[in-house]
Design an enzyme around this catalytic site. Sequence first.
Site, PDB file in Angstrom:
ATOM      1  N   GLU A 134     114.812  21.983  31.466  1.00  0.00           N
ATOM      2  CA  GLU A 134     114.918  20.619  30.944  1.00  0.00           C
ATOM      3  C   GLU A 134     116.362  20.249  30.604  1.00  0.00           C
ATOM      4  O   GLU A 134     116.779  19.099  30.823  1.00  0.00           O
ATOM      5  CB  GLU A 134     114.025  20.462  29.708  1.00  0.00           C
ATOM      6  CG  GLU A 134     112.547  20.369  30.017  1.00  0.00           C
ATOM      7  CD  GLU A 134     111.952  21.722  30.419  1.00  0.00           C
ATOM      8  OE1 GLU A 134     110.929  21.733  31.121  1.00  0.00           O
ATOM      9  OE2 GLU A 134     112.522  22.754  30.008  1.00  0.00           O
ATOM     10  N   HIS A 204     101.417  21.101  24.286  1.00  0.00           N
ATOM     11  CA  HIS A 204     101.126  20.000  25.209  1.00  0.00           C
ATOM     12  C   HIS A 204     100.535  18.794  24.485  1.00  0.00           C
ATOM     13  O   HIS A 204      99.849  17.983  25.101  1.00  0.00           O
ATOM     14  CB  HIS A 204     100.166  20.459  26.311  1.00  0.00           C
ATOM     15  CG  HIS A 204     100.693  21.558  27.164  1.00  0.00           C
ATOM     16  ND1 HIS A 204     100.704  22.871  26.753  1.00  0.00           N
ATOM     17  CD2 HIS A 204     101.250  21.544  28.398  1.00  0.00           C
ATOM     18  CE1 HIS A 204     101.228  23.629  27.705  1.00  0.00           C
ATOM     19  NE2 HIS A 204     101.577  22.845  28.704  1.00  0.00           N
TER      20      HIS A 204
END
Length: 338
Positions: A134, A204
């Site tokens: 990321e 998540h």
Amino acid sequence: MVTKAQRFMAAVIRIFIRGANSKLSVSGLGAGVQSSLGAALLKLSPSCNARTKTQRRHASHFTFHPDPVRTQYGPTQKMNLFQSVTSALDNTLASDPTAVIFGEDVAFGGVFRCTVGLRDKYGKDRVFNTPLCEQGIVGFGIGVAVAGATAIAEIQFADYIFPAFDQIVNEAAKYRYRSGNLFDCGNLTIRAPWGCVGHGSLYHSQSPEAFFAHCPGLKIVIPRGPVQAKGLLLSCIADNNPCIFFEPKILYRAAVEQVPVEAYTTPLSQAEVLQEGSDVTLVAWGTQVHVMREVANMAQEKLGLSCELIDLQTILPWDIETVCKVRETHTRCTKTAA
């Protein structure tokens, strides 16, 4: 003497606590949805025994309310939220030859299918996968935007955005300021699926917008449905500042509206008053807009309270004028009544 506001707060607490007993109306929410908020509110409820040692966690529910059809932008098509995102990206790639989309698995359509078909339509040089890094995804996006191209980066889940925190906060947000406005990376938009869906656990299900809401130089946007998703995403892409666009993943398939096919924009930093009221102001964004709509209806039915509901839409910079104007109106009403 118990005030209207106190009765309203007690009602909200009871609504959240009783949420588990209500029928869930959104597809995919499931019986496994759990909210730690329920446990916290359980302690505050006046109807609960303070000595209760075993406390259950409960789930709230909501019903998605589609917006009226917007014909001013031309023909519309039935789309869910992820399809409206795809439509916005398609419009951008078609109109801007410098636009590129990149991230983990976006070439194959992405985990939530938001980029499905775009690589085949526009080529592997414009829609492509990146390594699972990321920090590298955002760093690459900053470089692309500084070079003058339109960079649309996808972080596969909002929870994974933290490794890129330094690149976003210390590089992207400050690029214009530190160069004295000579350079900027305003053509950078970072997309990320946001919030819980009832499964996915701690890695998540997070909603990290608060971490970025205090950083000048960024714009943070969260839509409540497909129509807003497309218009706000296109506004982010066109904006001269780096934007983070969080997409409520629970609404990807559950939210369906008639969405204009052609490109259109919805102004950033402009809240929308969805329901007028005179007693209490409710401010929400994303999925919680629909939860607050039900809270407002229940407050009206059970307590006779008139609730103003505002969808903030842009978290940073947020629409202070609209929210404060509503609060001022309520203050005047209260003084008049007194």
